[in-house]
Scaffold this active site. Structure first.
Site, mmCIF file in Angstrom:
data_model
loop_
_atom_site.group_PDB
_atom_site.id
_atom_site.type_symbol
_atom_site.label_atom_id
_atom_site.label_comp_id
_atom_site.label_asym_id
_atom_site.label_seq_id
_atom_site.Cartn_x
_atom_site.Cartn_y
_atom_site.Cartn_z
ATOM 1 N N ARG A 193 9.578 -22.608 36.247
ATOM 2 C CA ARG A 193 10.467 -21.241 36.591
ATOM 3 C C ARG A 193 10.999 -21.131 35.018
ATOM 4 N NH1 ARG A 193 7.187 -20.110 39.669
ATOM 5 N NH2 ARG A 193 6.579 -19.704 41.519
ATOM 6 N N ARG A 236 22.910 -18.354 19.698
ATOM 7 C CA ARG A 236 22.345 -17.797 18.587
ATOM 8 C C ARG A 236 21.320 -18.803 17.717
ATOM 9 N NH1 ARG A 236 26.121 -14.073 14.554
ATOM 10 N NH2 ARG A 236 27.397 -15.757 14.764
ATOM 11 N N ASP A 266 29.340 -18.819 20.425
ATOM 12 C CA ASP A 266 28.580 -19.808 19.877
ATOM 13 C C ASP A 266 29.109 -20.669 19.206
ATOM 14 O OD1 ASP A 266 26.544 -17.377 20.603
ATOM 15 O OD2 ASP A 266 26.581 -16.678 19.174
ATOM 16 N N GLY A 314 30.320 -9.248 19.585
ATOM 17 C CA GLY A 314 30.174 -9.008 21.073
ATOM 18 C C GLY A 314 31.263 -9.716 21.783
#
Lengths: 366, 366, 366, 366
Positions: free
Chosen positions: A283, A187, A143, A15
């Protein structure tokens, strides 16, 4: 180089992650300026290695890219040459095509392959190392969950983006007395949520490593109201999950076959909380891919540059099969065997940072 | 003041919008410094007017708020005192309680009410004006869809946030050859999508005012591939919609009872495109509430300050029942009757900005 | 607390530094929430301690300050109570008034004094510790030159600001073929110049620790021209200086009595280079105080929070006379005697970061 | 095109200005996509026109530049082909070489020349128009001082940068009780100082158009102290100047032959104030070239795109000898004769924006 290395190749896999271009630039400049090496870059990660699709890298085409997100070498997800989808006789089959890659490296005279990627990409790097290819790894993931290194590049940029978003949500939460939930990436690891949660002045941080009890979150919301703060900011990692057997949660699961797929944990939590908290609007904002792209942060530009130069140093010293890493503030390295052999690095429930967060009153819903 | 005004009241209503605090500050400073007025602020919009819940505003408590999002007076959505939910004999009923508000204004000796809000809030302002209250309106909405004014404050900040997000998505789209969709706010109007779409270098912009044909979007994606750009950025307004009778769309609707509620048009479009485009991954980011909060942009700080000072000028001139507005680069005003009587301001299909976008090759899917 | 501590006091001293408020907030929240301590804050650093000028700190007044630059406790430079300017019989004299401070602490029942500052402020902290006051230090300086800690808070924000400025100067340098000089802060240490120089894609970095030869800079400029890059970015630390006996420099000194005072080293270098380089315009920007204020970076918010919580932990453990510090990525502590006894931490000529910079072709003018 | 235009040329002249690339991109894309024109770009402004040094512009090489500061066509200052420095027989002389330029345009078959620049560059554009060349002008300057247009591109980015700097200086001023002076650009016009001054919450704004009395500034500083605000933010335009005959000022002038050249008006003001104000430190930051480069703001990206498309429309309509401009929010045009014939556009002492600033208590030192 003294050890006979004359030509190296780079590839970027997995990614997107701010800092990829900074590593490419640093490897290329250092290899050319200090060692007169030839440098090529395979395009689209391992796919380019398989297709022998590459560009020559030089001072010219790595210029002006230090700060830019993305990768000038392009990337692809999930291209594992040891289990690669090819078409044979019109049928798609999966097979090990790693020998083709080895052949291509030989054909181009590549002495060392520098692989910039996260655990998937580096697992293949280890496998190529086992096949006898001289490989150097560079740890990439927003991450920050890669074993053997304290920090991966891209992480600081990701928490910068998430923190700025939390700052924006804060003013609305305060003036409209809302429960604002911000779902961030990570993740299975909670690092982005933990650090951006602290920096973004969150009241609740939910991590994959610490399953939450929604009642504890409600307690925190009510406690704040009693202190005269009728609003709450919740930072939730995309991998966070409630404790088993929670009534509110299973009820939601009954209503809808797969709410998590459709909305993510942030939206699920919003729905759950709206059923309990009546006086405040809830929200949820799912930050998504803005955490992965755009300009690279100052910290990550420096770290990526150090990693790139460090990778070339490992080559010079003949330390193949290793990944550059950061230990404290020192550049170091560890074997790919060791990096991949371990589990991913997760937030420990009683680590200093979690304790710091709790000390200033942040709830983890536990 | 010569016209007998001695005391004014402010309130802020509706959704959050960067610049509210800047208006509050400008009205308060101008009223006190130039005219020696007394200034109070009702809390939570009309709800505070009903409950007579207010604070005194002075140079001290409006200090340091020019740049800050949110509103120090708090706000509430959908509190219409002409149709207000109250409890009578344990039953919730809706009734006109505007006389209570009028009474409260009288009791506190408030001569003029300055109402900062969007169309809902300003509709009530007009109704109070009809009841004889001296009212001044200030046009607030990030959506920029209010009639009678060229620009509302908050809009520039919203497009700044959206454009920065598009910049971030751009690098990932380019390096990973993706279709990146960014859903932005705007309710029924396409202004945010149109301006941030142009500034964020989008290839496709989808507006509520121009229903799209998904095949035209696919054409654009393919056209770009042929030009050597196998990635596409799509900015979609939350109110955008496909043309009627499109097969792909109705199929989706069959699959899932209410996909738009769960995911919004951005996610729907992502699902639709993934069924057609096989070679590229499609990703959607829904920006959400980060467009409504946080630091106010330079442009909006100036515009809000002008509006605030302009509101006090209207009071001085006795021009009640009007809203300050911007015409070109000139501050002006229009009657609330006229503002509310008109439809919201929408993007016209052949306006200069749409034609500009088309001239540089942006597709609107039409 | 078990060790009898019931009340603590904070003060902030020295120049401005992003993160001061974050430390104040973390100390206060942690002390109150976990240990039920009373917390006060002296205003204007030691001056407030001398005048017994303080505020009570509580959850309310440390709210909303995590991200804000400056210090809610105010600060003053150069107020050393061991050599303090007072007026006696109408004459200004310097004397040791530290006993007054000790008396004030006793009077207010303060058990521990938490001092947030750089080397000047912490030297006094050590001196109070020697007088028997229980003191905890927290390392503050944008210059990152404090011994015993790997990183001080404020540094990361400073390099973020400098890097963003360099990014802006870069586009102009490139399109107008200029030599752009950016003078950054750092006093006698080169850390800000070194890290922002790398992150900001500088071609030349000049540090106090590595005196420069202007001819080497000219060589670099010419080398770049030959590579087709007729522009150069130079980051210069405010404390940088040329090697002795350089002709060009002494000539300048002849022309003007005190050019460095008037313009700083950046402007001096610009004048020197303009005499040698004829084809390019040379421009210098002195960043100045924008490096010291404004919103605190994500990294510094986290580090400051860790330091604040860590300070309270030292109190709990009775580890007085120490300063919290960062060693690698671990929070630690060192005695104020040791911190102050050492020289300030400077860039070493052959440290990893300088070698990294040189490896990618950055010149240090040596 | 119907009017026979087949090939156009662009050039960018004068100082750097965010938005140049956005105009180049919009002109090129619009010309190619809508009209099939051929487009070339002269390098380094008029110098390239003289040397016939150009590149072909196409969809490929104007890609990815919308947001980037600088100009891919490079620029040069003060290259006036009607009074151009050339070497004849080893001697440098100034002469009119405009015929060479006309010849080059003819040779390359260029039908229309699009000139992007400020008043210097556009004066030459007018002169080429008088010589019969078909010219279109696009108004560029961060100073916003060009006649005939309400806004030039680059201005909004400049005030964004200045406002962010003022935000940073604000926290330090407040916590250290300082007089902070920020000198911004603008040449002889006060637009940047006026708008960034308002947006950056300045207490004093000094403009070239309103000569200041230092005593009025001191009054403002003292007035703020009495209100409990012992700090002051002053935004000063680089072209600001004190009223004649001011004692403090002339004294400074005596001390030093040319203090303004060495330090600028900001530093001069700091020195003047330090002689009068004893209790506060005074600090000056000269923003310099960071106002001219780096990423282009959202507003300027849109405005530049509109100008670029508008320029091609003028070509299509045969409206040569004109400059595109903005009137209110409408794109329009005016003749270069008229644009250049007027004085530059300055801030009027009693314009709405100055009155707005005064209404909220900002002093102009008058």
């Amino acid at each position: 180089m003294n050890n006979g290395v004359k030509k190296i190749a780079l590839l970027t896999g997995g990614g997107d992650c701010p800092g990829l271009n900074a590593v490419i630039r640093a490897v290329t400049r250092s290899a050319i300026l200090n060692h007169g090496l030839e440098v090529i870059g395979y395009k689209f990660g391992y796919r380019g290695l398989y297709n022998n699709d590459f560009v020559n890298l030089n001072l010219e085409n790595v210029s002006g890219i230090l700060h830019r997100g993305g990768t000038i070498l392009y990337s692809s997800n999930k291209d594992n040459l040891f289990d690669y989808q090819v078409e044979e006789n019109g049928v798609k089959v999966k097979k090990d095509v790693s020998d083709v890659a080895v052949e291509n490296l030989k054909k181009e005279g590549v002495d060392v392959l520098v692989v910039i990627g996260g655990d998937g990409t580096l697992t293949s790097a280890r496998d190529f190392s086992r096949k006898g290819i001289k490989v150097i790894g560079v740890p990439k993931t927003i991450d920050n969950d890669l074993a053997s290194t304290d920090v991966t590049f891209g992480f600081n940029t990701a928490i910068d983006v998430a923190t700025e978003a939390l700052d924006r949500l804060h003013t609305t939460a305060e003036s409209h007395h809302r429960i604002m939930i911000c779902e961030v990436m990570g993740r299975g690891a909670g690092w982005i949520a933990l650090e951006s949660g602290i920096a973004g002045s969150s009241d609740v941080i939910l991590l994959p490593e610490i399953p939450y009890d929604i009642n504890k979150i409600v307690d925190k919301i009510n406690e704040r109201k009693e202190e005269g703060k009728p609003f709450t900011i919740i930072t939730v990692a995309e991998g966070a999950k409630p404790k088993d057997g929670e009534v509110v949660v299973s009820k939601i699961v009954e209503d809808s076959p797969d709410p998590i797929r459709l909305g993510g944990i942030g939206n699920k939590l919003a729905e759950d909380l709206e059923k309990i908290i009546k006086e405040n609007e809830v929200r949820c904002t799912v930050l998504g891919h803005v955490q992965r792209g755009g300009n690279t942060s100052t910290y990550d530009r420096i770290l990526s540059t150090r990693y790139g130069v460090g990778a070339v140093e490992l080559i010079e010293k003949g330390l193949f099969g290793n990944m550059v890493c950061l230990k404290g503030d020192k550049l170091s390295y560890d074997s790919l065997e060791n990096v991949i052999g371990q589990k991913t690095k997760n937030v420990e429930k009683d680590c200093e940072l979690v304790k710091t967060a709790k000390a200033i009153g942040i709830s983890f819903g536990d």
